[in-house]
Design a protein around this motif. Structure first.
Motif, PDB file in Angstrom:
ATOM      1  N   ASP A 203     -10.712   0.278  13.330  1.00 25.83           N
ATOM      2  CA  ASP A 203     -10.259   0.611  11.990  1.00 25.83           C
ATOM      3  C   ASP A 203      -8.737   0.771  11.999  1.00 25.83           C
ATOM      4  OD1 ASP A 203     -10.364   1.221   9.311  1.00 25.83           O
ATOM      5  OD2 ASP A 203     -10.789   3.348   9.655  1.00 25.83           O
ATOM      6  N   VAL A 204      -8.038  -0.342  11.822  1.00 18.32           N
ATOM      7  CA  VAL A 204      -6.578  -0.371  11.940  1.00 18.32           C
ATOM      8  C   VAL A 204      -5.953  -0.639  10.577  1.00 18.32           C
ATOM      9  CG1 VAL A 204      -4.650  -1.569  13.042  1.00 18.32           C
ATOM     10  CG2 VAL A 204      -6.746  -1.173  14.311  1.00 18.32           C
ATOM     11  N   VAL A 205      -4.888   0.081  10.273  1.00 19.22           N
ATOM     12  CA  VAL A 205      -4.177  -0.107   9.014  1.00 19.22           C
ATOM     13  C   VAL A 205      -3.377  -1.404   9.076  1.00 19.22           C
ATOM     14  CG1 VAL A 205      -2.414   0.839   7.472  1.00 19.22           C
ATOM     15  CG2 VAL A 205      -4.037   2.372   8.608  1.00 19.22           C
ATOM     16  N   SER A 206      -3.516  -2.222   8.029  1.00 17.46           N
ATOM     17  CA  SER A 206      -2.806  -3.499   7.946  1.00 17.46           C
ATOM     18  C   SER A 206      -2.259  -3.665   6.541  1.00 17.46           C
ATOM     19  CB  SER A 206      -3.775  -4.642   8.276  1.00 17.46           C
ATOM     20  OG  SER A 206      -3.135  -5.877   8.137  1.00 17.46           O
ATOM     21  N   SER A 207      -1.105  -4.298   6.426  1.00 17.80           N
ATOM     22  CA  SER A 207      -0.500  -4.560   5.125  1.00 17.80           C
ATOM     23  C   SER A 207       0.334  -5.837   5.231  1.00 17.80           C
ATOM     24  CB  SER A 207       0.381  -3.377   4.718  1.00 17.80           C
ATOM     25  OG  SER A 207       0.880  -3.554   3.424  1.00 17.80           O
ATOM     26  N   GLU A 208       0.182  -6.719   4.247  1.00 16.99           N
ATOM     27  CA  GLU A 208       0.805  -8.048   4.287  1.00 16.99           C
ATOM     28  C   GLU A 208       2.313  -7.998   4.475  1.00 16.99           C
ATOM     29  OE1 GLU A 208      -0.246 -10.573   1.009  1.00 16.99           O
ATOM     30  OE2 GLU A 208      -2.385 -10.147   1.247  1.00 16.99           O
ATOM     31  N   ILE A 209       2.825  -9.045   5.119  1.00 11.46           N
ATOM     32  CA  ILE A 209       4.260  -9.246   5.299  1.00 11.46           C
ATOM     33  C   ILE A 209       4.647 -10.528   4.583  1.00 11.46           C
ATOM     34  CG2 ILE A 209       6.083  -9.798   6.986  1.00 11.46           C
ATOM     35  CD1 ILE A 209       4.569  -8.014   8.980  1.00 11.46           C
ATOM     36  N   TYR A 210       5.774 -10.487   3.872  1.00  9.46           N
ATOM     37  CA  TYR A 210       6.272 -11.658   3.160  1.00  9.46           C
ATOM     38  C   TYR A 210       7.744 -11.847   3.491  1.00  9.46           C
ATOM     39  CZ  TYR A 210       7.781 -14.685  -0.629  1.00  9.46           C
ATOM     40  OH  TYR A 210       8.321 -15.721  -1.354  1.00  9.46           O
ATOM     41  N   ILE A 211       8.098 -13.046   3.965  1.00  9.03           N
ATOM     42  CA  ILE A 211       9.491 -13.384   4.261  1.00  9.03           C
ATOM     43  C   ILE A 211       9.890 -14.506   3.319  1.00  9.03           C
ATOM     44  CG2 ILE A 211      11.083 -14.230   6.027  1.00  9.03           C
ATOM     45  CD1 ILE A 211       9.158 -12.932   8.088  1.00  9.03           C
TER      46      ILE A 211
ATOM     47  N   ARG B 263       8.561  -6.781   2.827  1.00 10.59           N
ATOM     48  CA  ARG B 263       8.939  -7.993   2.089  1.00 10.59           C
ATOM     49  C   ARG B 263      10.432  -8.186   2.296  1.00 10.59           C
ATOM     50  NH1 ARG B 263       5.584 -10.166  -1.613  1.00 10.59           N
ATOM     51  NH2 ARG B 263       7.295 -11.059  -2.782  1.00 10.59           N
ATOM     52  N   ILE B 264      10.823  -9.384   2.732  1.00  8.35           N
ATOM     53  CA  ILE B 264      12.244  -9.692   2.894  1.00  8.35           C
ATOM     54  C   ILE B 264      12.594 -10.732   1.845  1.00  8.35           C
ATOM     55  CG2 ILE B 264      14.023 -10.592   4.442  1.00  8.35           C
ATOM     56  CD1 ILE B 264      12.355  -9.541   6.786  1.00  8.35           C
ATOM     57  N   GLY B 265      13.548 -10.407   0.979  1.00  9.45           N
ATOM     58  CA  GLY B 265      13.929 -11.268  -0.136  1.00  9.45           C
ATOM     59  C   GLY B 265      14.671 -12.516   0.303  1.00  9.45           C
ATOM     60  N   LYS B 266      14.659 -13.511  -0.566  1.00  8.17           N
ATOM     61  CA  LYS B 266      15.265 -14.804  -0.256  1.00  8.17           C
ATOM     62  C   LYS B 266      16.743 -14.677   0.083  1.00  8.17           C
ATOM     63  CE  LYS B 266      16.275 -16.125  -5.002  1.00  8.17           C
ATOM     64  NZ  LYS B 266      16.067 -17.090  -6.064  1.00  8.17           N
ATOM     65  N   ASN B 267      17.186 -15.557   0.965  1.00 11.23           N
ATOM     66  CA  ASN B 267      18.577 -15.681   1.415  1.00 11.23           C
ATOM     67  C   ASN B 267      19.090 -14.508   2.242  1.00 11.23           C
ATOM     68  OD1 ASN B 267      18.841 -18.157  -0.013  1.00 11.23           O
ATOM     69  ND2 ASN B 267      19.241 -17.000  -1.882  1.00 11.23           N
TER      70      ASN B 267
END
Length: 190
Positions: free
Chosen positions: A130-138, A155-159
């Protein structure tokens, strides 16, 4: 290319790339890469590659001594890598939920992206699943420098640019330079 160089490339590059391809057990890999460095894909989930994805850089550290590791752990896990992405040597991405890397992203040497804690943090539950996970977005056109770690929910924004040795624990907006442990915004690019 002279014969000695061809033999070196075959023995120390081509055979290693083939070995890791044989060791890979992820059945749902969609798309192809240009591999200059061994790539191991594993897990029950899906790994998507866009067009013109480069794995490994010949004239960089760890070229002969390491490999790239992509794990989509569970059937619902996904790693999505967009078009024209360049990933340097010794890269690791482990997805329990989802990791998205948009188009034209540059990822430096020895970087790690994990959308989970790996283990429960409570001492009595560390061996549970039972591991906590949360999406990553680059975002598109991001530059991630060497030795960077990106943690769950980011989340890492563009540029944007992430400086050497940073640990990214919080989201970063578009068009900034961020660095440090933990990474903080240093200045705006535009």
């Amino acid at each position: 290319m002279n014969i000695l160089k061809k033999i070196k490339v075959f023995c120390f590059v081509t055979l290693r790339i083939s070995k890791y391809k044989l060791l890979s057990d992820c059945k749902q890999v969609i798309g192809k890469t240009k591999c200059y460095h061994p790539l191991l894909t594993t897990g029950e989930g899906k790994i998507y590659f866009g067009k013109n994805v480069q794995i490994g850089v010949i004239s960089s550290q760890y070229y002969y001594s390491n490999y790239t590791y992509l794990e989509a752990r569970y059937p619902s896990s996904e790693i999505v890598i967009g078009n024209d992405v360049v990933i340097n040597n010794k890269f690791t991405a482990v997805a329990f939920s989802k990791i998205t890397i948009e188009d034209k992203v540059l990822i430096g040497l020895n970087c790690s992206i994990m959308d989970n804690d790996g283990h429960d943090l409570h001492p009595d539950k560390r061996t549970s699943n039972d591991v906590v996970s949360s999406e990553i977005y680059i975002g598109e056109n991001v530059f991630i420098s060497d030795n960077v770690t990106i943690l769950k929910g980011v989340r890492i924004g563009k540029n944007s640019v992430i400086g050497n040795g940073s640990i990214v624990t919080r989201s970063i907006p578009d068009n900034v330079i961020a660095a440090g442990v933990p990474a903080r915004i240093i200045k705006s690019i535009l």
